[in-house]
Design an enzyme around this catalytic site. Structure first.
Site, PDB file in Angstrom:
ATOM      1  N   SER A 225     -33.713 -22.402 -12.002  1.00 30.61           N
ATOM      2  CA  SER A 225     -34.586 -23.670 -12.743  1.00 30.61           C
ATOM      3  C   SER A 225     -35.252 -24.030 -12.853  1.00 30.61           C
ATOM      4  O   SER A 225     -35.805 -24.988 -13.233  1.00 30.61           O
ATOM      5  CB  SER A 225     -34.846 -23.743 -10.720  1.00 30.61           C
ATOM      6  OG  SER A 225     -33.520 -24.669  -9.550  1.00 30.61           O
TER       7      SER A 225
ATOM      8  N   LYS B 179     -44.521 -28.864 -10.808  1.00 28.69           N
ATOM      9  CA  LYS B 179     -42.958 -29.300  -9.749  1.00 28.69           C
ATOM     10  C   LYS B 179     -43.908 -29.536  -8.645  1.00 28.69           C
ATOM     11  O   LYS B 179     -44.471 -28.916  -8.590  1.00 28.69           O
ATOM     12  CB  LYS B 179     -42.538 -28.117  -9.775  1.00 28.69           C
ATOM     13  CG  LYS B 179     -41.199 -28.168  -8.984  1.00 28.69           C
ATOM     14  CD  LYS B 179     -40.182 -27.247  -9.451  1.00 28.69           C
ATOM     15  CE  LYS B 179     -39.072 -27.443  -8.511  1.00 28.69           C
ATOM     16  NZ  LYS B 179     -38.026 -26.162  -9.157  1.00 28.69           N
TER      17      LYS B 179
ATOM     18  N   SER C 289     -32.964 -26.774 -10.583  1.00 27.92           N
ATOM     19  CA  SER C 289     -34.311 -27.953  -9.946  1.00 27.92           C
ATOM     20  C   SER C 289     -34.777 -28.414 -10.000  1.00 27.92           C
ATOM     21  O   SER C 289     -36.296 -29.101 -10.256  1.00 27.92           O
ATOM     22  CB  SER C 289     -34.731 -26.988  -8.636  1.00 27.92           C
ATOM     23  OG  SER C 289     -35.234 -26.575  -8.725  1.00 27.92           O
TER      24      SER C 289
HETATM   25  N1  GLN Z   1     -28.965 -24.196  -8.616  1.00 27.67           N
HETATM   26  C1  GLN Z   1     -29.576 -23.003  -8.559  1.00 27.67           C
HETATM   27  C2  GLN Z   1     -29.421 -23.108  -6.744  1.00 27.67           C
HETATM   28  O1  GLN Z   1     -29.148 -24.086  -6.127  1.00 27.67           O
HETATM   29  C3  GLN Z   1     -31.090 -21.903  -8.743  1.00 27.67           C
HETATM   30  C4  GLN Z   1     -32.030 -23.128  -7.820  1.00 27.67           C
HETATM   31  C5  GLN Z   1     -33.738 -22.420  -8.408  1.00 27.67           C
HETATM   32  O2  GLN Z   1     -33.237 -21.942  -9.116  1.00 27.67           O
HETATM   33  N2  GLN Z   1     -35.048 -23.100  -7.618  1.00 27.67           N
HETATM   34  O3  GLN Z   1     -30.102 -22.068  -5.621  1.00 27.67           O
END
Ligand code: GLN
Length: 487
Positions: A178, A79, A154
């Site tokens: 995410s 990532k 994400s």
């Molecule tokens: N969707 C969540 C957010 O937008 C989690 C994101 C994540 O785990 N990095 O914060």
């Protein structure tokens, strides 16, 4: 030679180690696949042009009689928020354009020590903020099961890379879901380890008390292989925990007799797609029961405050963590500058996307004098209550089974104009991060439209092995994880 979906990372490592397969051939085969498929998916944003050279170095090492590590020649996608020395790492944000870190994240060093082959960076929501991978500076990622749909976020790029057979393993980061949510939406396995299990050194911080790095894989054994390499104490991360690490590949259970699995009634009702509910009941609960597990209802009464507490804590920490991107220290600087203040204001206004700006504003507000007690402080108290609920539940069960996501992959653009709707995508995942507990999402079937459905096991602290064993025995008694996208 390679069937992209059937060849496991365990098999690649074994054969490269023994000299049966060449790391160079494996690398070339996956590079050809990426060349062919990535355009329509946008999962990888950078593929390193020295991959073949790195693979050759692994083969040479072996040819020189040196033993290879446990990830020998296994291609891995990373990532874009994990620092790699002298390689562009941008968290998919314009503000980090051109940024090449001077050091490696600990997970990168650990993968290299085990002779894993890092092939490039995967797409993600900007600074890991999002649930749909639509906020990336490099454009949206497409779900391989239906390219008009989002892959989740994400870590959407890392999920798609494994789902589409572009790489057998990848790393993501999970702050509120995410890893697990995109894994569910792309039909693969994704694990968030216990907070402190994997070093965060060199992970670009979003919300430091919630962030955790973890693996994506098709098979539980492959996830175990990668976790074996990246887990463990690191004195460069002050939240890293110095406790013994088991061998996660010891997945030896053949029955669930005596195992108690908790289910949370309130998670299976309101807000959950009925198709996901029935799939979990028929495809998971019934299988667990048939293997001897006892299903017990548990309650997590404070989990209904999870989303509210999460978005307060995450945005508060983000507003502080992202303060360092000032147009001076890293990456992008606005051209429209005439004094110090305009460097800050214009570089940040032009460098950050709208979702990141929204979160910095929310976090700055909730930390401001007069509001701190009311919002941030209250959220940290709710966090403790959520953990207490789990502590009570784990007195009676070994693991808790829930959905991972309330819906299957949605259409691109469908939730972009409604942040609250988007935030609700994380309703079943954020409580693990708020409490630090490990969670694993695995594929358990498909919707009528052919979209993957994920289920999640949550374990007690440092019980990653329990979760891997549960998924492993499930895989041996079902075949959902073998269904792959038609691309
Ligand atoms: N969707 C969540 C957010 O937008 C989690 C994101 C994540 O785990 N990095 O914060």
């Amino acid at each position: 030679m390679i069937d992209f979906y059937k060849t496991s990372a365990v098999e690649i490592a074994k054969n490269v180690k023994s000299g049966e397969w060449k790391a160079v051939d494996i690398a070339q085969t996956y590079l050809d696949r990426i060349n062919d498929k990535n355009k329509s998916l946008n999962a990888f944003i950078r593929i390193y042009d020295d991959v073949i050279e790195s693979a050759q170095a692994i083969d040479d090492k072996r040819n020189n009689g040196k033993p290879l590590g446990n990830l020998a020649g296994v291609p891995i996608g990373i990532k874009d928020n994990m620092c790699e020395k002298n390689r562009l790492t941008t968290a998919c944000s314009k503000i980090l354009s051109g940024y090449k870190p001077p050091y490696n994240a600990t997970v990168i060093d650990k993968i290299e020590q085990q002779d894993g082959l890092i092939i490039g960076k995967t797409n993600m929501d900007e600074f890991a903020m999002g649930s749909s991978n639509e906020t990336s500076f490099y454009g949206a990622v497409n779900n391989p099961f239906d390219t008009d749909r989002i892959p989740g976020g994400s870590s959407g790029g890392s999920a798609v890379a494994v789902s589409a057979g572009l790489t057998p393993l990848s790393l993501g980061s999970d702050t509120g879901g995410s890893i697990r949510q995109p894994a569910a939406l792309c039909g693969v396995l994704g694990m968030k380890p216990t907070y402190g299990r994997v070093s965060r050194y060199g992970l670009m911080a979003y919300s430091s008390s919630l962030d955790q790095i973890g693996p994506f894989a098709r098979y539980s054994e492959d996830a175990a292989l990668l976790l074996n390499s990246i887990a463990g104490y690191d004195n460069k991360d002050s939240s890293s925990v110095d406790i013994e690490k088991p061998d996660y590949l010891e997945n030896k259970i053949t029955s669930l007799k005596g195992k108690k699995i908790g289910i949370v009634r309130s998670f299976m009702d309101e807000g959950l797609s009925t198709e996901i509910k029935t799939t979990i009941e028929n495809n998971v609960i019934d299988v667990l029961k048939s293997l001897g597990a006892e299903i017990i209802e548990v309650e997590l009464p404070h989990s209904k405050f999870g989303i509210a507490a999460y978005y307060l804590v995450a945005t508060a920490e983000a507003s502080s963590n992202l303060g360092r991107y000032d147009g001076i220290h890293y990456g992008f600087r606005s051209e429209n500058i005439n004094d110090l203040e305009s460097i800050y204001v214009n570089s940040r206004s032009e460098g950050f996307g709208p979702e990141v700006i929204r979160r910095i504003l929310l976090g700055t507000f909730s930390l401001s004098a007069g509001y701190y007690e009311e919002y941030y402080n209250k959220a940290t108290k709710v966090r403790r209550l959520i953990l207490n609920d789990y502590i009570s539940a784990f007195k009676n069960v070994d693991a808790i089974l829930t959905p991972t996501s309330p819906t299957c992959a949605f259409k691109k653009g469908e939730k972009s104009s409604n942040p609250i709707e988007m935030y609700l995508s994380d309703i079943y995942t954020v409580c693990n991060n708020l409490s630090g507990l490990p969670g694993i999402s695995f594929n358990c079937g498909f919707s009528k439209e052919g979209l993957p459905i994920g289920a999640q096991f949550t374990g007690n602290v440092f019980e990653e092995n329990e979760l891997l064993q549960l998924v492993n025995i499930f895989e041996k008694n079902s075949s959902h994880h073998l269904t792959t996208p038609n691309i």
